[in-house]
Scaffold this motif. Sequence first.
Motif, PDB file in Angstrom:
ATOM      1  N   LYS A   1      -4.570  -3.462  -9.087  1.00 19.56           N
ATOM      2  CA  LYS A   1      -4.809  -2.466 -10.131  1.00 19.56           C
ATOM      3  C   LYS A   1      -6.107  -2.801 -10.850  1.00 19.56           C
ATOM      4  CE  LYS A   1       0.115  -1.558 -11.061  1.00 19.56           C
ATOM      5  NZ  LYS A   1       0.181  -0.130 -10.703  1.00 19.56           N
TER       6      LYS A   1
ATOM      7  N   ARG B   1       2.705   2.175  -3.298  1.00 21.45           N
ATOM      8  CA  ARG B   1       1.974   2.873  -4.366  1.00 21.45           C
ATOM      9  C   ARG B   1       2.173   4.381  -4.254  1.00 21.45           C
ATOM     10  NH1 ARG B   1      -2.978   2.995  -3.960  1.00 21.45           N
ATOM     11  NH2 ARG B   1      -3.421   1.903  -2.004  1.00 21.45           N
TER      12      ARG B   1
ATOM     13  N   TYR C   1      -6.082   7.310  -5.321  1.00 19.78           N
ATOM     14  CA  TYR C   1      -5.923   5.911  -5.732  1.00 19.78           C
ATOM     15  C   TYR C   1      -4.647   5.768  -6.558  1.00 19.78           C
ATOM     16  CZ  TYR C   1     -10.803   5.334  -4.293  1.00 19.78           C
ATOM     17  OH  TYR C   1     -11.972   5.296  -3.571  1.00 19.78           O
TER      18      TYR C   1
ATOM     19  N   THR D   1       0.835  -1.207   0.000  1.00 17.64           N
ATOM     20  CA  THR D   1       0.000   0.000   0.000  1.00 17.64           C
ATOM     21  C   THR D   1       0.867   1.254   0.000  1.00 17.64           C
ATOM     22  OG1 THR D   1      -1.847  -1.066   1.133  1.00 17.64           O
ATOM     23  CG2 THR D   1      -1.698   1.326   1.329  1.00 17.64           C
TER      24      THR D   1
ATOM     25  N   GLU E   1      -1.430   4.651  -8.441  1.00 20.21           N
ATOM     26  CA  GLU E   1      -0.952   3.372  -8.989  1.00 20.21           C
ATOM     27  C   GLU E   1      -2.024   2.279  -8.981  1.00 20.21           C
ATOM     28  OE1 GLU E   1       2.135   2.890 -10.545  1.00 20.21           O
ATOM     29  OE2 GLU E   1       2.013   5.068 -10.395  1.00 20.21           O
ATOM     30  N   ARG E   2      -3.280   2.682  -9.022  1.00 15.78           N
ATOM     31  CA  ARG E   2      -4.377   1.700  -9.128  1.00 15.78           C
ATOM     32  C   ARG E   2      -4.742   1.437 -10.588  1.00 15.78           C
ATOM     33  NH1 ARG E   2      -4.821  -1.374  -4.636  1.00 15.78           N
ATOM     34  NH2 ARG E   2      -5.802  -0.321  -2.867  1.00 15.78           N
TER      35      ARG E   2
ATOM     36  N   ALA F   1       4.137   6.818  -6.901  1.00 15.41           N
ATOM     37  CA  ALA F   1       3.432   7.993  -7.431  1.00 15.41           C
ATOM     38  C   ALA F   1       4.209   9.284  -7.198  1.00 15.41           C
ATOM     39  CB  ALA F   1       2.049   8.100  -6.803  1.00 15.41           C
TER      40      ALA F   1
ATOM     41  N   ASN G   1      -1.875  -3.750  -3.516  1.00 14.86           N
ATOM     42  CA  ASN G   1      -1.208  -3.429  -4.771  1.00 14.86           C
ATOM     43  C   ASN G   1      -2.108  -3.687  -5.974  1.00 14.86           C
ATOM     44  OD1 ASN G   1       1.054  -2.493  -6.135  1.00 14.86           O
ATOM     45  ND2 ASN G   1       1.830  -4.535  -6.523  1.00 14.86           N
TER      46      ASN G   1
END
Length: 246
Positions: A133, A33, A164, A30, A166-167, A37, A131
Motif C-alpha cells: 500500500k 486486493r 490499483y 494480488t 486496495e493500494r 475491493a 499487497n
Amino acid sequence: MGGVQDFALTQMRKAVEKLGSSAEMYEGPTLMRFLIARSMDPNKAAKMFVQWQKWRASMVPNGFISESEITVELAARKVLLQGLSQDKYPLLIVQACKHFPSKDQLQFKKYVVHLLDKTIASAVKGREIGNEKLIAVVDLKHLAYKNIDARGFITGFQFLQAYYPERLAKLYVIHMPQFFVSVWKLICRFLEKATLEKIVIVGNEEERRQFIKDVGEEVLPEEYGGRARFIAVQDAVLPPLQNGRK
C-alpha cells in the motif's frame, strides 16, 4: 489465508478463466486486493481483474512507463517519493502549485501510472508481495486558479479505484484554500465510499500534529514538520529486485 479466503480465491480464479483470461501467474495477495475491493464477490472481482489486465496490456505494454514517455510532466518536479512512513508504506507527495492542466492527456495518464507503479515498487523488501500500500499527501499550499485541474484529480482517483484496488492506505490533503472547497466537493462525487474513508483533510494544528506523528518525521520534509530532504520522484532510487512484481 483462512478457509473462506481460500475458497473465494479458488472461485475467483475459475471466474477469470470463464471470462477467457487467466490468473495463473498471480499469487493470493494480488487477487485478494480485487476481492476486497468487490466485497469478496468472486465474479465481480474476476470482472475487475480481467478489466485491469486488459488496461495494463493497453496502457503499459512494456510492463512499465519509461521516463522518456513523460518528460514534460517530470520536468515540473511536482511529485516527491520520500521513502517509508511509520507503517512502512511509501510516501508520495504531490505539490499541486507546480502542476498545470496537461495539454497531452495521454502523457498525463502515463505519468499517473508511472507514479503509482514506482511508489508501489519502492515498498520495503520483505512485505507481502502483491499487497503493498502507499500513503499520499496532496499539498495545496500556494495553489492558484491556473493550477486547478479537477479532471487531473479525478483521473488519478479513478485509476486508483479501478486499476490499483486496495493500494491506498491513507491520503492526506493539506493547506486547502477556501476557494478550492467547491472543487474538492466536485471531485468527491467521483470517489467510492471506501476511498473517501481513507482521505484526511488536515486543517487545524491538532490535526497537523497527528498527521506528522502518523506519517513520521524521518520521512516528511522539513516544510511539513519532518526532518527529511525533498526527493523528487525521478531522483528516488528503487530497492533491488523490485521491478516487475505481481
